[in-house]
Every structure is written in structure tokens, then in C-alpha cells.
Design a protein around this motif. Structure first.
Motif, PDB file in Angstrom:
ATOM      1  N   LEU A   1      16.382  -9.260   3.266  1.00 21.75           N
ATOM      2  CA  LEU A   1      15.811  -8.064   2.692  1.00 21.75           C
ATOM      3  C   LEU A   1      15.012  -7.321   3.746  1.00 21.75           C
ATOM      4  O   LEU A   1      14.411  -7.923   4.613  1.00 21.75           O
ATOM      5  N   GLY A   2      14.961  -6.038   3.617  1.00 21.08           N
ATOM      6  CA  GLY A   2      14.193  -5.238   4.554  1.00 21.08           C
ATOM      7  C   GLY A   2      13.396  -4.174   3.839  1.00 21.08           C
ATOM      8  O   GLY A   2      13.371  -4.110   2.603  1.00 21.08           O
ATOM      9  N   ILE A   3      12.786  -3.330   4.631  1.00 24.91           N
ATOM     10  CA  ILE A   3      11.921  -2.298   4.078  1.00 24.91           C
ATOM     11  C   ILE A   3      12.671  -1.357   3.138  1.00 24.91           C
ATOM     12  O   ILE A   3      12.112  -0.845   2.179  1.00 24.91           O
ATOM     13  N   SER A   4      13.955  -1.156   3.368  1.00 25.58           N
ATOM     14  CA  SER A   4      14.728  -0.236   2.521  1.00 25.58           C
ATOM     15  C   SER A   4      14.919  -0.764   1.104  1.00 25.58           C
ATOM     16  O   SER A   4      15.203   0.001   0.185  1.00 25.58           O
ATOM     17  N   THR A   5      14.764  -2.072   0.900  1.00 24.16           N
ATOM     18  CA  THR A   5      14.951  -2.649  -0.436  1.00 24.16           C
ATOM     19  C   THR A   5      13.676  -2.672  -1.274  1.00 24.16           C
ATOM     20  O   THR A   5      13.741  -2.859  -2.483  1.00 24.16           O
ATOM     21  N   ILE A   6      12.521  -2.481  -0.647  1.00 24.24           N
ATOM     22  CA  ILE A   6      11.245  -2.587  -1.360  1.00 24.24           C
ATOM     23  C   ILE A   6      11.127  -1.579  -2.508  1.00 24.24           C
ATOM     24  O   ILE A   6      10.713  -1.961  -3.611  1.00 24.24           O
ATOM     25  N   PRO A   7      11.492  -0.300  -2.328  1.00 20.28           N
ATOM     26  CA  PRO A   7      11.410   0.616  -3.480  1.00 20.28           C
ATOM     27  C   PRO A   7      12.255   0.152  -4.670  1.00 20.28           C
ATOM     28  O   PRO A   7      11.807   0.264  -5.825  1.00 20.28           O
ATOM     29  N   SER A   8      13.422  -0.396  -4.417  1.00 20.68           N
ATOM     30  CA  SER A   8      14.263  -0.902  -5.508  1.00 20.68           C
ATOM     31  C   SER A   8      13.617  -2.093  -6.193  1.00 20.68           C
ATOM     32  O   SER A   8      13.645  -2.204  -7.420  1.00 20.68           O
ATOM     33  N   ILE A   9      13.023  -2.968  -5.409  1.00 19.99           N
ATOM     34  CA  ILE A   9      12.350  -4.140  -5.978  1.00 19.99           C
ATOM     35  C   ILE A   9      11.189  -3.709  -6.868  1.00 19.99           C
ATOM     36  O   ILE A   9      11.024  -4.214  -7.979  1.00 19.99           O
ATOM     37  N   THR A  10      10.398  -2.768  -6.408  1.00 19.01           N
ATOM     38  CA  THR A  10       9.251  -2.331  -7.216  1.00 19.01           C
ATOM     39  C   THR A  10       9.703  -1.582  -8.466  1.00 19.01           C
ATOM     40  O   THR A  10       9.063  -1.693  -9.509  1.00 19.01           O
ATOM     41  N   GLN A  11      10.807  -0.864  -8.393  1.00 18.74           N
ATOM     42  CA  GLN A  11      11.346  -0.210  -9.595  1.00 18.74           C
ATOM     43  C   GLN A  11      11.786  -1.252 -10.612  1.00 18.74           C
ATOM     44  O   GLN A  11      11.540  -1.099 -11.811  1.00 18.74           O
ATOM     45  N   PRO A  31       5.710  -4.349   7.715  1.00 22.31           N
ATOM     46  CA  PRO A  31       5.941  -3.044   7.078  1.00 22.31           C
ATOM     47  C   PRO A  31       6.465  -3.167   5.636  1.00 22.31           C
ATOM     48  O   PRO A  31       6.052  -2.410   4.756  1.00 22.31           O
ATOM     49  N   SER A  32       7.339  -4.134   5.389  1.00 23.64           N
ATOM     50  CA  SER A  32       7.843  -4.358   4.027  1.00 23.64           C
ATOM     51  C   SER A  32       6.733  -4.867   3.119  1.00 23.64           C
ATOM     52  O   SER A  32       6.617  -4.447   1.957  1.00 23.64           O
ATOM     53  N   ILE A  33       5.915  -5.772   3.645  1.00 25.83           N
ATOM     54  CA  ILE A  33       4.806  -6.334   2.868  1.00 25.83           C
ATOM     55  C   ILE A  33       3.787  -5.240   2.544  1.00 25.83           C
ATOM     56  O   ILE A  33       3.268  -5.173   1.430  1.00 25.83           O
ATOM     57  N   GLU A  34       3.511  -4.367   3.510  1.00 22.81           N
ATOM     58  CA  GLU A  34       2.569  -3.268   3.277  1.00 22.81           C
ATOM     59  C   GLU A  34       3.073  -2.358   2.159  1.00 22.81           C
ATOM     60  O   GLU A  34       2.295  -1.965   1.278  1.00 22.81           O
ATOM     61  N   MET A  35       4.360  -2.034   2.180  1.00 18.96           N
ATOM     62  CA  MET A  35       4.933  -1.169   1.148  1.00 18.96           C
ATOM     63  C   MET A  35       4.912  -1.861  -0.213  1.00 18.96           C
ATOM     64  O   MET A  35       4.545  -1.252  -1.223  1.00 18.96           O
ATOM     65  N   LEU A  36       5.272  -3.138  -0.248  1.00 15.62           N
ATOM     66  CA  LEU A  36       5.275  -3.895  -1.502  1.00 15.62           C
ATOM     67  C   LEU A  36       3.863  -3.996  -2.070  1.00 15.62           C
ATOM     68  O   LEU A  36       3.642  -3.742  -3.257  1.00 15.62           O
ATOM     69  N   ALA A  37       2.904  -4.350  -1.220  1.00 13.77           N
ATOM     70  CA  ALA A  37       1.520  -4.505  -1.676  1.00 13.77           C
ATOM     71  C   ALA A  37       0.976  -3.194  -2.242  1.00 13.77           C
ATOM     72  O   ALA A  37       0.349  -3.189  -3.305  1.00 13.77           O
ATOM     73  N   ALA A  38       1.234  -2.097  -1.563  1.00 12.95           N
ATOM     74  CA  ALA A  38       0.745  -0.797  -2.040  1.00 12.95           C
ATOM     75  C   ALA A  38       1.348  -0.445  -3.391  1.00 12.95           C
ATOM     76  O   ALA A  38       0.669   0.072  -4.275  1.00 12.95           O
ATOM     77  N   ASN A  54       8.148 -16.006   5.220  1.00  8.96           N
ATOM     78  CA  ASN A  54       8.544 -14.690   5.700  1.00  8.96           C
ATOM     79  C   ASN A  54       7.875 -14.486   7.055  1.00  8.96           C
ATOM     80  O   ASN A  54       7.593 -15.462   7.747  1.00  8.96           O
ATOM     81  N   GLU A  55       7.615 -13.261   7.418  1.00  7.34           N
ATOM     82  CA  GLU A  55       6.958 -12.986   8.692  1.00  7.34           C
ATOM     83  C   GLU A  55       5.695 -12.162   8.468  1.00  7.34           C
ATOM     84  O   GLU A  55       5.458 -11.162   9.131  1.00  7.34           O
ATOM     85  N   VAL A  56       4.885 -12.620   7.506  1.00 10.17           N
ATOM     86  CA  VAL A  56       3.635 -11.944   7.187  1.00 10.17           C
ATOM     87  C   VAL A  56       2.605 -12.322   8.251  1.00 10.17           C
ATOM     88  O   VAL A  56       2.350 -13.505   8.478  1.00 10.17           O
ATOM     89  N   SER A  57       2.020 -11.313   8.869  1.00  6.29           N
ATOM     90  CA  SER A  57       0.966 -11.566   9.847  1.00  6.29           C
ATOM     91  C   SER A  57      -0.242 -10.689   9.516  1.00  6.29           C
ATOM     92  O   SER A  57      -0.518 -10.438   8.343  1.00  6.29           O
ATOM     93  N   ARG A  58      -0.955 -10.235  10.521  1.00 10.49           N
ATOM     94  CA  ARG A  58      -2.233  -9.544  10.323  1.00 10.49           C
ATOM     95  C   ARG A  58      -2.132  -8.330   9.400  1.00 10.49           C
ATOM     96  O   ARG A  58      -2.848  -8.241   8.404  1.00 10.49           O
ATOM     97  N   LEU A  59      -1.241  -7.396   9.698  1.00  4.50           N
ATOM     98  CA  LEU A  59      -1.167  -6.168   8.893  1.00  4.50           C
ATOM     99  C   LEU A  59      -0.686  -6.436   7.470  1.00  4.50           C
ATOM    100  O   LEU A  59      -1.176  -5.822   6.516  1.00  4.50           O
ATOM    101  N   GLY A  60       0.247  -7.343   7.310  1.00  2.70           N
ATOM    102  CA  GLY A  60       0.712  -7.696   5.971  1.00  2.70           C
ATOM    103  C   GLY A  60      -0.386  -8.347   5.154  1.00  2.70           C
ATOM    104  O   GLY A  60      -0.570  -8.048   3.970  1.00  2.70           O
ATOM    105  N   ALA A  61      -1.149  -9.231   5.791  1.00  5.57           N
ATOM    106  CA  ALA A  61      -2.249  -9.898   5.099  1.00  5.57           C
ATOM    107  C   ALA A  61      -3.345  -8.909   4.703  1.00  5.57           C
ATOM    108  O   ALA A  61      -3.913  -9.006   3.615  1.00  5.57           O
ATOM    109  N   ILE A  62      -3.621  -7.948   5.567  1.00 11.09           N
ATOM    110  CA  ILE A  62      -4.625  -6.927   5.243  1.00 11.09           C
ATOM    111  C   ILE A  62      -4.150  -6.088   4.059  1.00 11.09           C
ATOM    112  O   ILE A  62      -4.934  -5.755   3.158  1.00 11.09           O
ATOM    113  N   ALA A  63      -2.865  -5.750   4.024  1.00  7.22           N
ATOM    114  CA  ALA A  63      -2.311  -4.996   2.887  1.00  7.22           C
ATOM    115  C   ALA A  63      -2.384  -5.822   1.610  1.00  7.22           C
ATOM    116  O   ALA A  63      -2.708  -5.301   0.533  1.00  7.22           O
ATOM    117  N   LEU A  64      -2.102  -7.112   1.710  1.00  8.90           N
ATOM    118  CA  LEU A  64      -2.183  -7.985   0.534  1.00  8.90           C
ATOM    119  C   LEU A  64      -3.633  -8.147   0.081  1.00  8.90           C
ATOM    120  O   LEU A  64      -3.896  -8.302  -1.115  1.00  8.90           O
TER     121      LEU A  64
END
Length: 142
Positions: A1-11, A31-38, A54-64
């Protein structure tokens, strides 16, 4: 999965009133985690979210952390086997100081490292003094 699938997942989450979501081992990066979290900040149905391996690191954790701070419905957040450390882990701990709805946070097998381990331990200890509802470990449907 990538960033392009996040809008579909949230829908799908919003349309189906999904309660449990397992996105374990999907190669999701920050970037995917940031979009999902928001997109989940205002969600009122999802109670269990697993983002392990997954590959959640600093920016993903801050978004979460922002998600945890703003969402009172989420009860369990799985982040095992990622790269959450230092600033990201402290941000999560800080968000938990006032969030008493999250019951389970799984940060097992992350790359805390020797430098960030004491900082994260101190932040987590502070949270545990204030937030008596938090436990550790994977509790599906907890």
C-alpha cells in the motif's frame, strides 16, 4: 500500500463505520501515516488500529501523536516493529498525558537506541503517573 491508497482507506472507514483496522506489514511510510492520521482525527468509530511492521519513524509518530491528542475513540494503537524513537516517541507520550481513552499502546521492537531510550523512558514514566488507564501490548478489540 502507498500514499495513493490512503484516501480510499479513509473513505471505507467512514462509509462502513469500521471499528478495527489492521494495516500491519504494508510498507507504509511516514507520508502515508501522516495522511491517515490526519484523516482519522475526527473519526468516531475506529477503536483499534494496528500499524505494526511498517516504516513509521519520527514524522509518522508525530502525526499519530496529533491523532491520539484529538481522537477520543481510539482505544488501541499498535506500532510494533517500526522505527519510532526519540522525538516521535516523546510526542506520543506527551499526547497521552491528557488522553485517557487510549488503553493500549504497543511500541515493542522499535529502534529506541541508547541515546533516546532514557528520554523516552522518562516521558513514558511521566505519562504513566498521570494516565492510569494505559497498558502495553496487543489487545485486539480491547
Amino acid at each position: 500500500l502507498g500514499i495513493s491508497t490512503i484516501p480510499s482507506i479513509t473513505q471505507i472507514i467512514d462509509a462502513t463505520k469500521l471499528v478495527l483496522l489492521n494495516l500491519n506489514e504494508n510498507n507504509l511510510k511516514d507520508p502515508s501515516i501522516e495522511m491517515l492520521a490526519a484523516s482519522l482525527e475526527s473519526n468516531r468509530t475506529l477503536t483499534w488500529l494496528d500499524l505494526g511492521k511498517n516504516e513509521v519513524s519520527r514524522l509518522g509518530a508525530i502525526a499519530l501523536a496529533s491523532l491520539v491528542r484529538k481522537n477520543a475513540t481510539l482505544l488501541s494503537l499498535g506500532l510494533s516493529w517500526n522505527s519510532v524513537s526519540g522525538e516521535g516517541a516523546v510526542a506520543l507520550c506527551s499526547a497521552l498525558e491528557d488522553n485517557v481513552s487510549l488503553k493500549t499502546l504497543d511500541l515493542s521492537f522499535n529502534t529506541m537506541g541508547n541515546r533516546s531510550r532514557p528520554i523516552v523512558s522518562k516521558a513514558l514514566a511521566k505519562v504513566m503517573r498521570k494516565n492510569q488507564t494505559l497498558t502495553h501490548g496487543p489487545q485486539i478489540g480491547a
